[in-house]
Design an enzyme around this catalytic site. Structure first.
Site, mmCIF file in Angstrom:
data_model
loop_
_atom_site.group_PDB
_atom_site.id
_atom_site.type_symbol
_atom_site.label_atom_id
_atom_site.label_comp_id
_atom_site.label_asym_id
_atom_site.label_seq_id
_atom_site.Cartn_x
_atom_site.Cartn_y
_atom_site.Cartn_z
ATOM 1 N N CYS A 118 0.736 -1.191 0.146
ATOM 2 C CA CYS A 118 -0.020 0.084 0.162
ATOM 3 C C CYS A 118 0.900 1.479 0.086
ATOM 4 O O CYS A 118 0.538 2.278 -0.741
ATOM 5 C CB CYS A 118 -1.055 -0.008 1.211
ATOM 6 N N HIS A 162 -2.804 6.546 4.812
ATOM 7 C CA HIS A 162 -1.143 6.480 4.946
ATOM 8 C C HIS A 162 -0.855 8.160 4.632
ATOM 9 O O HIS A 162 -1.240 8.298 3.499
ATOM 10 C CB HIS A 162 -0.471 5.361 4.474
#
Length: 345
Positions: free
Chosen positions: A133, A247
């Site tokens: 990711c 994130h």
């Protein structure tokens, strides 16, 4: 439009649940849907595109006779290692969201905005790997800048949400915050992470490696160069922060010698890149944050600025929802590109 039979392995997990949402939102051409998980989740109902499906147990024979065209795997590396071959043998292309196949030289590792041409290599193994990711959102920002100036080195520090550890990570943060407000954080259970995550940051994600980096950090190093077909230096420091989703990354890019970076040019290149949005105005407090990226399919970038000591260095701040952009959405985008490839043959 032709419709496709889809399987989702890990249907009861965080990424599996998000896959159903993304498939519905993009109006993916589904003929039939087979949700799969462990025996513990068998019988649970899931919904997608107005239809209800019961989760079935994942077994070695479950793909036989089902005419599955695309199988999304997001149930952990060991599950993919064991079961992906059975889906391939039954005629499906496997889009794998685990780390198991990513560095296999025969398996394409794909971010559709960056290296869509690699999807054509799927026939070698029947598998397409979905990157880490943190890598996905970073290479989306690096690609237009590399095309513009040529990258020599990347230094990145990540600020990774607890959802990167799945439902268990999210639940642990919520539970610890509840304990904090009840004045009993000291008694709160620590299970998903090595330390309490509430009101804390943990500068370790995944297992330590002999070189002093962690496995998560080395994923970013190795995957970046495989996806971008480059060999520039990458150094990562990955940190877990008490944020539920999305994130964040602080990225420093060093370009080749002699490059005089133009912030305006860099900003334009980023803003014109597919699925990237520039949010960058300090005067009005506008910059990427998890609160604006969560539940979206964009990678946001801001704080774009030239280094004050070197003309060939650029700093920026990127944020993306890693459950979507960093997992489910990227997997669905791979499937969409794969379908176009099949239809053009």
């Amino acid at each position: 439009m032709k419709k496709y039979n889809i399987a989702v392995v890990g249907a009861s997990g965080a990424v599996g649940e998000e896959l159903f949402r993304v498939l519905e939102e993009v109006k993916f051409p589904i003929n039939d849907l087979l949700p799969l998980a462990s025996a513990n989740s068998a019988g649970i109902e899931v919904e997608c595109q107005g239809n209800t499906y019961k989760i079935e147990e994942l077994t070695e024979s479950v793909f036989e006779g089902r005419d599955i065209d695309i199988a999304f795997f997001s149930a952990g590396g060991s599950i993919s290692a064991h079961y992906a071959k059975y889906a391939v043998e039954a005629g499906a292309v496997v889009i794998d969201n685990t780390s198991h196949f990513r560095m296999d030289p025969d398996v394409p590792l794909v971010v559709p905005e960056v290296n869509p041409e690699d999807i054509e290599l799927w026939e070698d193994t029947g598998i397409i790997a979905n990157p880490n990711c943190s890598t996905i959102q970073m290479v989306q920002l690096l690609k237009p800048l590399h095309d513009l100036y040529g990258i020599k080195r990347v230094d990145v520090s990540t600020y990774q949400a607890v959802s990167g550890a799945g439902k268990a990570g999210m639940e642990e943060l919520v539970r610890q915050m509840q304990d904090f407000f009840a004045f009993k954080l000291d008694e709160s259970e620590v299970k998903a992470f090595a330390h309490k995550i509430a009101l804390n940051v943990i500068p370790q994600i995944d297992t330590p490696q002999p070189n002093g980096y962690t496995k998560e950090e080395m994923k970013m190093v190795n995957e970046t160069n495989k996806i971008m077909h480059t060999d520039f230096a990458v150094s990562a420091t990955c940190v877990r922060v008490p944020v539920l989703r999305s994130h964040s990354e602080s990225i420093t890019v060093t370009f080749k010698e002699g490059v005089d970076v133009s912030v305006a040019e860099a900003r334009e290149a980023l803003d014109n890149f597919e699925n990237v949005k520039v949010v960058d105005d300090l005067e009005t407090h506008q910059y990427p944050m998890p609160i604006i990226s969560t539940d979206t399919d964009y990678t946001y970038v801001g704080r774009i600025r030239k280094d004050i000591f070197a003309e060939n260095i650029l700093h920026m701040w990127g944020v993306a929802d890693q459950v979507r952009v960093g997992a489910a959405t990227n997997a669905v985008r791979i499937a969409q590109k794969w379908i176009k490839l099949q239809e053009n043959i």
